[in-house]
Enzyme design. Structure first.
Site, PDB file in Angstrom:
ATOM      1  CB  CYS A 129      -4.267  11.102  11.915  1.00 17.39           C
ATOM      2  SG  CYS A 129      -3.536   9.693  11.894  1.00 17.39           S
TER       3      CYS A 129
ATOM      4  NE  ARG B 243      -6.481   8.230   9.230  1.00 15.22           N
ATOM      5  CZ  ARG B 243      -7.649   9.053   9.325  1.00 15.22           C
ATOM      6  NH1 ARG B 243      -7.659  10.145   8.885  1.00 15.22           N
ATOM      7  NH2 ARG B 243      -8.668   8.172   9.625  1.00 15.22           N
TER       8      ARG B 243
ATOM      9  NE  ARG C 117      -6.620   4.023   5.908  1.00 10.87           N
ATOM     10  CZ  ARG C 117      -5.705   4.353   6.889  1.00 10.87           C
ATOM     11  NH1 ARG C 117      -6.046   4.463   8.326  1.00 10.87           N
ATOM     12  NH2 ARG C 117      -4.582   4.637   6.504  1.00 10.87           N
TER      13      ARG C 117
ATOM     14  NE  ARG D  36       0.450   9.712   9.745  1.00 17.76           N
ATOM     15  CZ  ARG D  36      -0.014   8.414   9.350  1.00 17.76           C
ATOM     16  NH1 ARG D  36      -1.246   8.112   9.547  1.00 17.76           N
ATOM     17  NH2 ARG D  36       0.839   7.679   8.838  1.00 17.76           N
ATOM     18  N   PRO D  37       1.447  16.014  11.581  1.00 16.65           N
ATOM     19  CG  PRO D  37       3.269  17.158  12.571  1.00 16.65           C
ATOM     20  CD  PRO D  37       2.494  15.915  12.747  1.00 16.65           C
ATOM     21  CB  ILE D  38       1.506  18.364   6.320  1.00 17.09           C
ATOM     22  CG1 ILE D  38       0.596  19.556   6.447  1.00 17.09           C
ATOM     23  CG2 ILE D  38       0.639  17.032   6.098  1.00 17.09           C
ATOM     24  CD1 ILE D  38      -0.372  19.646   5.481  1.00 17.09           C
ATOM     25  CG  ASP D  39       5.974  20.392  10.486  1.00 12.08           C
ATOM     26  OD1 ASP D  39       5.425  19.123  10.387  1.00 12.08           O
ATOM     27  OD2 ASP D  39       6.968  20.558  11.026  1.00 12.08           O
ATOM     28  CG  LEU D  40       8.690  17.706   8.804  1.00  8.65           C
ATOM     29  CD1 LEU D  40       9.211  16.235   9.059  1.00  8.65           C
ATOM     30  CD2 LEU D  40       9.660  18.734   9.272  1.00  8.65           C
TER      31      LEU D  40
ATOM     32  CG  ASP E  36       2.979   1.183   9.644  1.00  9.01           C
ATOM     33  OD1 ASP E  36       2.748   1.869  10.240  1.00  9.01           O
ATOM     34  OD2 ASP E  36       3.044   1.463   8.270  1.00  9.01           O
TER      35      ASP E  36
ATOM     36  CE  LYS F  65      -1.537   1.619   3.984  1.00 10.01           C
ATOM     37  NZ  LYS F  65      -1.374   3.058   4.334  1.00 10.01           N
ATOM     38  CG  ASN F  66       2.471   2.491   3.541  1.00 12.04           C
ATOM     39  OD1 ASN F  66       1.461   2.873   3.384  1.00 12.04           O
ATOM     40  ND2 ASN F  66       3.062   2.227   4.691  1.00 12.04           N
TER      41      ASN F  66
HETATM   42  C1  UD1 Z   1       4.322   6.754   6.240  1.00 10.49           C
HETATM   43  C2  UD1 Z   1       3.450   5.580   6.171  1.00 10.49           C
HETATM   44  C3  UD1 Z   1       2.787   4.846   7.558  1.00 10.49           C
HETATM   45  C4  UD1 Z   1       4.210   4.673   8.590  1.00 10.49           C
HETATM   46  C5  UD1 Z   1       4.996   5.891   8.708  1.00 10.49           C
HETATM   47  C6  UD1 Z   1       6.202   5.721   9.524  1.00 10.49           C
HETATM   48  C7  UD1 Z   1       2.706   5.674   4.017  1.00 10.49           C
HETATM   49  C8  UD1 Z   1       1.449   5.918   3.310  1.00 10.49           C
HETATM   50  N1  UD1 Z   1       2.347   5.599   5.336  1.00 10.49           N
HETATM   51  O1  UD1 Z   1       3.560   7.608   6.925  1.00 10.49           O
HETATM   52  O2  UD1 Z   1       2.388   3.647   7.489  1.00 10.49           O
HETATM   53  O3  UD1 Z   1       3.740   4.347   9.963  1.00 10.49           O
HETATM   54  O4  UD1 Z   1       5.297   6.140   7.385  1.00 10.49           O
HETATM   55  O5  UD1 Z   1       7.015   4.671   9.175  1.00 10.49           O
HETATM   56  O6  UD1 Z   1       3.701   5.551   3.598  1.00 10.49           O
HETATM   57  N2  UD1 Z   1       6.230  14.302  10.841  1.00 10.49           N
HETATM   58  C9  UD1 Z   1       6.225  15.809  11.098  1.00 10.49           C
HETATM   59  N3  UD1 Z   1       5.938  16.722  10.272  1.00 10.49           N
HETATM   60  C10 UD1 Z   1       5.780  16.407   8.915  1.00 10.49           C
HETATM   61  C11 UD1 Z   1       5.745  14.894   8.851  1.00 10.49           C
HETATM   62  C12 UD1 Z   1       5.908  13.970   9.867  1.00 10.49           C
HETATM   63  O7  UD1 Z   1       6.606  16.125  12.599  1.00 10.49           O
HETATM   64  O8  UD1 Z   1       5.406  17.000   8.101  1.00 10.49           O
HETATM   65  C13 UD1 Z   1       6.436  13.402  11.936  1.00 10.49           C
HETATM   66  C14 UD1 Z   1       5.157  12.580  12.126  1.00 10.49           C
HETATM   67  O9  UD1 Z   1       4.190  12.954  13.040  1.00 10.49           O
HETATM   68  C15 UD1 Z   1       5.682  11.311  12.638  1.00 10.49           C
HETATM   69  C16 UD1 Z   1       7.191  11.080  12.022  1.00 10.49           C
HETATM   70  O10 UD1 Z   1       7.335  12.516  11.477  1.00 10.49           O
HETATM   71  O11 UD1 Z   1       5.862  11.304  14.259  1.00 10.49           O
HETATM   72  C17 UD1 Z   1       7.092  10.048  10.724  1.00 10.49           C
HETATM   73  O12 UD1 Z   1       6.109  10.357  10.124  1.00 10.49           O
HETATM   74  P1  UD1 Z   1       6.406  10.298   8.473  1.00 10.49           P
HETATM   75  O13 UD1 Z   1       7.554   9.308   8.303  1.00 10.49           O
HETATM   76  O14 UD1 Z   1       6.015  11.376   7.723  1.00 10.49           O
HETATM   77  O15 UD1 Z   1       5.013   9.083   8.260  1.00 10.49           O
HETATM   78  P2  UD1 Z   1       3.999   8.996   7.165  1.00 10.49           P
HETATM   79  O16 UD1 Z   1       4.702   9.453   5.992  1.00 10.49           O
HETATM   80  O17 UD1 Z   1       2.623   9.827   7.205  1.00 10.49           O
END
Ligand code: UD1
Length: 417
Positions: free
Chosen positions: A116, A92, A398, A121-125, A306, A22-23
């Site tokens: 979430c 998500r 999902r 689950r921020p998207i700031d990065l 996961d 899926k990922n």
């Molecule tokens: C992806 C996987 C998810 C897995 C996760 C960690 C997909 C579709 N989903 O989720 O199954 O559990 O990787 O291996 O591939 N963070 C920030 N700011 C950001 C982005 C992330 O602070 O802008 C933090 C998150 O809150 C979290 C950490 O970084 O604590 C890791 O998140 P991230 O690797 O981004 O996970 P996803 O890509 O959402």
């Protein structure tokens, strides 16, 4: 709403092919937007998150169809540069469309992805990286209004956390940007490598994927490609947990053992015998599992967050005590209270869960609150005495394709009603 009814205690046997990841599928579907033509993806799992991605592609004007495990996406002509909230909220990971959309359009509007169940689950990065690449992003009333000032251009981006989604968004946006992008502290997951493989098959110039530094030399000449999605390492770990808790002997095909390097030692420490051969592995479980001592979730190549929930179901019936430390997400223990309803002995404090293995789990009615938690409940119910009912199956769907059919084919007594 569907419910799983599981009559636990049946031994599993036979062979099963693990579904596609899926990922990997989700970012690759978004990346097809860069190609402007018909891309063909093999080994695409049939999941609600994948269907949500296909609906986003169709909404913005692509043609997308499925023939069994093959998905064909034609991104030749697009009609819309916005994604409405009802589509963004269905999945998500819809934020993964941001990089692809800004690369294809001058102006893009989308809402923030849905809330979430794994805590914030921020998207700031994602946003900060795209801003460094020349995207002007206004965030107002839950809407992201993005435009490109001059051109999408390369940048040196250093991620404070190796975020999987942010790394993917950058790679996609950078593939057709002007100049070279370097991502330091990039996520190293196999799904990142799969995305790079797809984009490179389309003519992109990406090197270093799978390592901490990924370099993307932008090119405007991307074309459609055919690509086979890698096997889902988390589904593999979940099905292996199911075999382990039921004392079973099962062969798994279509797995990449090197993707499971941090997971296999946990099974071995639990007393399972694992034989790796060709594109598969065989797991033979002992009558009673031994508790693995410590499991700390970490970015790849560390133990995957996961897999934490399904492996906790193993620990719940193992001989001894296991300490889990969840380092990746807050609120990723929603399965614990439900496992306790099945008779598990688990205490949680902050990011630590202490599991004291019991001899037997008992049947109960339980409710899943997230995808991997749902998988953990299925694994636990397979070894519980009597008939359990699991609600919240929509979460499971999902990420797991026809899980009840896969487990039934191995001899489990599980049905969806
Ligand atoms: C992806 C996987 C998810 C897995 C996760 C960690 C997909 C579709 N989903 O989720 O199954 O559990 O990787 O291996 O591939 N963070 C920030 N700011 C950001 C982005 C992330 O602070 O802008 C933090 C998150 O809150 C979290 C950490 O970084 O604590 C890791 O998140 P991230 O690797 O981004 O996970 P996803 O890509 O959402």
């Amino acid at each position: 709403m569907s419910v799983f009814v599981v009559d636990g205690g049946k031994r599993l046997s036979g062979e099963v092919k693990v579904q596609g990841s899926k990922n990997s599928t989700l970012p690759i579907l978004a990346a097809t937007l860069l190609c402007g033509g018909e891309s063909v993806l093999f080994n695409c799992p049939r999941l609600s998150d994948v269907e949500a991605s296909l609906d986003i592609l169709r909404y913005i004007g692509c043609k997308a169809k499925r023939e069994d495990g093959t998905v064909i996406v034609d991104t030749g002509s697009l009609s819309r540069s916005e994604i409405p909230s009802q589509l963004m909220h269905r999945m998500r990971s819809s934020i993964i469309f941001l990089g692809a959309m800004v690369a294809r359009f001058d102006r893009v509007r989308m809402t923030f992805p849905g809330g979430c169940e794994l805590g914030p689950r921020p998207i700031d990065l994602h946003l900060s990286a795209l801003r460094q690449m020349g995207v002007d992003i206004n965030e107002e009333h839950g809407v992201l209004d993005c435009s490109i000032d001059d051109c999408l251009h390369g940048a040196d981006i250093s991620l404070p956390i190796p975020s999987v989604g942010a790394t993917e968004n950058i790679m996609i946006a950078a593939a057709t940007a002007r100049g070279t992008t370097t991502v330091s502290n990039a996520a190293r997951e196999p799904e990142i490598v799969d995305l790079a493989d797809f984009l490179n098959a389309c003519g992109a110039r990406i090197s270093g994927a799978g390592g901490s530094t990924v370099v993307i030399e932008g090119t405007s000449d991307l074309h459609p490609a055919s690509h086979s999605i890698i096997p889902d390492r988390i589904v593999a770990a979940t099905l292996m947990s199911a075999a382990a808790v039921t004392g079973s002997d099962v062969r798994f095909t279509g797995v990449v053992p090197s993707h499971l390097e941090s997971v296999l030692p946990v099974f071995r420490d639990s007393g399972c015998y694992i034989d790796i051969s060709g594109d598969g592995l065989r797991l033979s479980a002992p009558y009673r599992l031994t508790a693995p001592k410590l499991i700390r979730t970490m970015p790849y190549p560390g133990f995957p967050t996961d897999a934490q929930a399904p492996i906790m179901s193993m620990a719940a019936v193992a001989d001894g005590m296991t300490v889990f430390v969840e380092n990746m997400f807050l609120s990723r223990y929603s399965h614990v209270s439900e496992l306790c309803r099945l008779g598990a002995n688990i205490r949680v404090e902050g990011k630590v869960a202490v599991v004291d293995g019991v001899r037997r789990l008992l049947s109960a009615e339980v409710t899943a609150h997230d995808l991997r938690g749902a998988a953990a409940l299925v694994v636990a119910a397979l070894c519980a005495d009597g008939e359990s009912r699991i609600r919240g199956i929509e979460y499971l769907e999902r990420g797991y394709e026809d899980m009840e059919l896969v487990l039934s084919s191995l001899g489990a007594d599980i049905k969806k009603i």
